[in-house]
Design a protein around this motif. Structure first.
Motif, PDB file in Angstrom:
ATOM      1  N   GLU A   5       0.824  -1.212   0.000  1.00  0.00           N
ATOM      2  CA  GLU A   5       0.000   0.000   0.000  1.00  0.00           C
ATOM      3  C   GLU A   5       0.857   1.261   0.000  1.00  0.00           C
ATOM      4  N   ALA A  34      -1.209  -4.923  -5.047  1.00  0.00           N
ATOM      5  CA  ALA A  34      -1.979  -3.681  -4.940  1.00  0.00           C
ATOM      6  C   ALA A  34      -1.960  -2.992  -6.298  1.00  0.00           C
ATOM      7  N   LEU A  63      -6.653  -4.511  -3.940  1.00  0.00           N
ATOM      8  CA  LEU A  63      -5.739  -5.066  -2.943  1.00  0.00           C
ATOM      9  C   LEU A  63      -6.111  -6.514  -2.668  1.00  0.00           C
TER      10      LEU A  63
END
Length: 87
Positions: A5, A34, A63
């Motif tokens: 992330e 991601a 994700l």
């Protein structure tokens, strides 16, 4: 998952992008994928993850995470890259 992330957040806004992080674990290899908001659905995180792990794992289009026994981290990342290249 946090690493993927953070890297995704550093990618240029408004451009497609994929981040894949793989690491060896006690029972095989773990993979987190991601994608940016502008990444086409054909390259969604769940699709890339399940293709690399042979159907294992889950998450959302942006994700996803999962794991697999018997595959090295390098092989898992190569599978993600191959799926992207095959387009």
């Amino acid at each position: 998952m946090i690493l993927a992330e953070l890297v995704r957040a550093a990618l240029p806004e408004g451009r497609p992008g994929v981040v894949a992080v793989a690491a060896p674990a006690a029972r095989g290899t773990r993979l987190v994928v991601a994608t940016t908001a502008t990444t086409p659905d054909a390259f969604g995180a769940v699709h890339l993850l399940k293709t690399a792990l042979g159907g294992r794992g889950g998450g959302t289009a942006r994700l996803a995470q999962g794991g697999t026994p018997g595959l090295a981290a390098e092989a898992v990342l190569a599978a993600v890259a191959g799926t992207i290249r095959a387009g």
